[in-house]
Design a protein around this motif. Structure first.
Motif, PDB file in Angstrom:
ATOM      1  N   MET A   1      16.983   0.521  27.572  1.00  0.00           N
ATOM      2  CA  MET A   1      16.657  -0.638  26.730  1.00  0.00           C
ATOM      3  C   MET A   1      16.180  -0.184  25.346  1.00  0.00           C
ATOM      4  O   MET A   1      15.550  -0.957  24.627  1.00  0.00           O
ATOM      5  N   MET A   2      16.485   1.052  24.980  1.00  0.00           N
ATOM      6  CA  MET A   2      15.895   1.639  23.776  1.00  0.00           C
ATOM      7  C   MET A   2      16.405   1.063  22.463  1.00  0.00           C
ATOM      8  O   MET A   2      15.911   1.440  21.402  1.00  0.00           O
ATOM      9  N   ASN A   3      17.403   0.168  22.528  1.00  0.00           N
ATOM     10  CA  ASN A   3      17.883  -0.432  21.284  1.00  0.00           C
ATOM     11  C   ASN A   3      17.630  -1.925  21.211  1.00  0.00           C
ATOM     12  O   ASN A   3      18.276  -2.647  20.433  1.00  0.00           O
ATOM     13  N   THR A   4      16.672  -2.392  21.991  1.00  0.00           N
ATOM     14  CA  THR A   4      16.229  -3.778  21.861  1.00  0.00           C
ATOM     15  C   THR A   4      15.543  -3.989  20.514  1.00  0.00           C
ATOM     16  O   THR A   4      14.974  -3.053  19.947  1.00  0.00           O
TER      17      THR A   4
ATOM     18  N   ASN B   1      22.815  -3.109  21.110  1.00  0.00           N
ATOM     19  CA  ASN B   1      21.888  -3.734  20.181  1.00  0.00           C
ATOM     20  C   ASN B   1      22.373  -5.161  19.973  1.00  0.00           C
ATOM     21  O   ASN B   1      23.379  -5.393  19.290  1.00  0.00           O
TER      22      ASN B   1
ATOM     23  N   GLU C   1      12.447  -1.382   8.057  1.00  0.00           N
ATOM     24  CA  GLU C   1      13.706  -0.659   8.268  1.00  0.00           C
ATOM     25  C   GLU C   1      14.858  -1.613   8.580  1.00  0.00           C
ATOM     26  O   GLU C   1      14.675  -2.604   9.283  1.00  0.00           O
TER      27      GLU C   1
ATOM     28  N   ARG D   1      18.426  -2.476  10.596  1.00  0.00           N
ATOM     29  CA  ARG D   1      18.861  -2.196  11.962  1.00  0.00           C
ATOM     30  C   ARG D   1      19.555  -0.829  12.034  1.00  0.00           C
ATOM     31  O   ARG D   1      19.325  -0.048  12.950  1.00  0.00           O
TER      32      ARG D   1
ATOM     33  N   THR E   1      19.156   1.790  10.100  1.00  0.00           N
ATOM     34  CA  THR E   1      18.165   2.872   9.985  1.00  0.00           C
ATOM     35  C   THR E   1      17.481   3.114  11.320  1.00  0.00           C
ATOM     36  O   THR E   1      17.293   4.258  11.758  1.00  0.00           O
ATOM     37  N   ARG E   2      17.129   2.024  12.006  1.00  0.00           N
ATOM     38  CA  ARG E   2      16.444   2.155  13.296  1.00  0.00           C
ATOM     39  C   ARG E   2      17.330   2.877  14.313  1.00  0.00           C
ATOM     40  O   ARG E   2      16.864   3.718  15.091  1.00  0.00           O
ATOM     41  N   ILE E   3      18.614   2.513  14.328  1.00  0.00           N
ATOM     42  CA  ILE E   3      19.520   3.113  15.309  1.00  0.00           C
ATOM     43  C   ILE E   3      19.768   4.590  14.957  1.00  0.00           C
ATOM     44  O   ILE E   3      19.860   5.444  15.842  1.00  0.00           O
TER      45      ILE E   3
ATOM     46  N   GLU F   1      17.529   6.516  13.606  1.00  0.00           N
ATOM     47  CA  GLU F   1      16.313   7.189  14.084  1.00  0.00           C
ATOM     48  C   GLU F   1      16.407   7.427  15.594  1.00  0.00           C
ATOM     49  O   GLU F   1      16.039   8.498  16.087  1.00  0.00           O
ATOM     50  N   TYR F   2      16.923   6.432  16.304  1.00  0.00           N
ATOM     51  CA  TYR F   2      17.122   6.564  17.760  1.00  0.00           C
ATOM     52  C   TYR F   2      17.975   7.785  18.078  1.00  0.00           C
ATOM     53  O   TYR F   2      17.696   8.537  19.020  1.00  0.00           O
TER      54      TYR F   2
ATOM     55  N   ILE G   1      18.239  10.551  16.610  1.00  0.00           N
ATOM     56  CA  ILE G   1      17.565  11.853  16.465  1.00  0.00           C
ATOM     57  C   ILE G   1      17.057  12.312  17.832  1.00  0.00           C
ATOM     58  O   ILE G   1      17.026  13.497  18.129  1.00  0.00           O
ATOM     59  N   PHE G   2      16.707  11.347  18.664  1.00  0.00           N
ATOM     60  CA  PHE G   2      16.064  11.674  19.945  1.00  0.00           C
ATOM     61  C   PHE G   2      16.967  11.454  21.152  1.00  0.00           C
ATOM     62  O   PHE G   2      16.620  11.865  22.257  1.00  0.00           O
ATOM     63  N   ASN G   3      18.092  10.765  20.980  1.00  0.00           N
ATOM     64  CA  ASN G   3      18.913  10.345  22.119  1.00  0.00           C
ATOM     65  C   ASN G   3      20.397  10.499  21.810  1.00  0.00           C
ATOM     66  O   ASN G   3      20.828  10.268  20.676  1.00  0.00           O
TER      67      ASN G   3
END
Lengths: 236, 236
Positions: free
Chosen positions: A132-135, A157, A172, A174, A176-178, A180-181, A183-185
């Motif tokens: 659910m990390m892109n809610t 999303n 931010e 949308r 930009t947020r994705i 950033e996601y 970077i970690f996933n």
């Protein structure tokens, strides 16, 4: 065989609940008389009863009965015995929290793998992804995990919004947020605009509705996917 | 005595990093020569070095040195020995994740209680609240808890946005999200508009900047709080 409709939103601007997609749902649910509704996401804070009533009234117009999962003593049995399942939108954190609390994630997987038709809108679509990390929702409760059903091999999303070039707001975008996601996933993310949905049949995934969808993959430029086309090849 | 500046944003539209608040910061940090920067929120995915460089360049213009917490072998010691602390914005989930991973929440509490001046912007302000449950950020990592520092007895919603009456987007407004939060939580939420900040001195909390702030309390109508006034009485 898996049969899903994964919609960005329940409602598009200026029309009623599910109205834009009702012709599609009439066909999708044609062999079904009763739909199990999961109101756990509590859109706008509605009670389970209030929320189920909205779904009930809408599906009554295409001669389907709706029962709320909270009306059953055993929600796990309710899922396994459902003719069809619909998870509505609202807050994804609370939805996922309740899915874990009621331990129905494995039952949803069993039901969907056995061919029970599943409709998700918004939060109910987010949970079809790997996590659910892109809610876009606010973390108003702390669920035991962000891992979700993985019915599709990527994340959603919902309510995807393009950056507004006229905005003076410094929050931010949308995109930009994705980024950033990513970077970690590693898992890819599909930005589904309001009025778009996915039709999933087994391994086939087709984008539907009047818009393209924006695909975000780690270490790649985002691309637009066209409607009415198979998109599963992007996730192999 | 606690000394905090809790700002909605680092940057307002059309001006440079921290520019709108730099006169205030010159005074706030007047007895300080070096500021410890916490870049864990990684705004727009910047590396710790890139992000620290931005803070360093800005504070150089008011003759302050900036060191990144990641430049120290022991981040806990770095916090305890800091002359002043600045936590920048970015993703609140990753920020909180790193605060737990590096176990610096207790050290931040000790430092702030001992009077070390603390500046937060955006995510760095969210963590001054009781929980991070009113962040607008995407849950790109799963932190061990949503509990944060509680330097102020309420939560912050940074970059607060009023509903746009012309919008055709069906995603929830900020106010709707915060109302949903209050179904599950008692803690009040202050919506801080971009360009607003809080000046905290011990138990005194004064709203600053050119805007009112919107206060959300459980089971009450939201109210606007005026700038340049003490607001701590709302949280007793």
């Amino acid at each position: 065989m898996k049969k899903l409709i994964v919609a960005s939103t329940s409602t598009v601007h200026g029309s009623g609940y599910l109205a834009y997609i009702l012709p599609t749902l009439t066909d999708f649910f044609k062999e079904v008389s009763t739909i199990l509704f999961i109101p756990y996401a509590r859109a706008s804070g509605k009670t389970y009863d209030e929320y189920t009533e909205i779904a009930r009234n809408t599906f009554a117009t295409i001669d389907k009965e709706v029962v709320g999962i909270h009306e059953f003593d055993n929600p796990k049995e309710a899922v396994l015995q459902a003719e069809a399942i619909f998870t509505g939108g609202g807050n994804t954190f609370e939805l996922v929290n309740q899915l874990y609390k009621n331990d129905i994630l494995p039952d949803l997987t069993t039901a969907v793998e056995n061919g029970t038709p599943y409709l998700g809108t918004s939060a109910g679509s987010n949970i079809c992804g790997v996590t659910m990390m892109n809610t876009n929702d606010m973390p108003i409760v702390y669920p035991p995990s962000f891992k979700t059903l993985g019915f599709i091999p990527f994340n959603i999303n919902a309510h995807y919004l393009d950056p507004n070039p006229d905005s003076t707001h410094m929050g931010e975008t949308r995109e930009t947020r994705i980024k950033e996601y990513h970077i970690f996933n590693e898992t890819s993310v599909l930005g589904l605009r309001e009025g778009s949905w996915l039709e999933v049949n087994g391994n086939s995934i087709v984008l539907r509705g009047n818009y393209t969808a924006r695909l975000f993959q780690q270490n790649k430029e985002a691309v637009e996917l066209e409607s009415d086309k198979e998109i599963s090849q992007y996730f192999n």
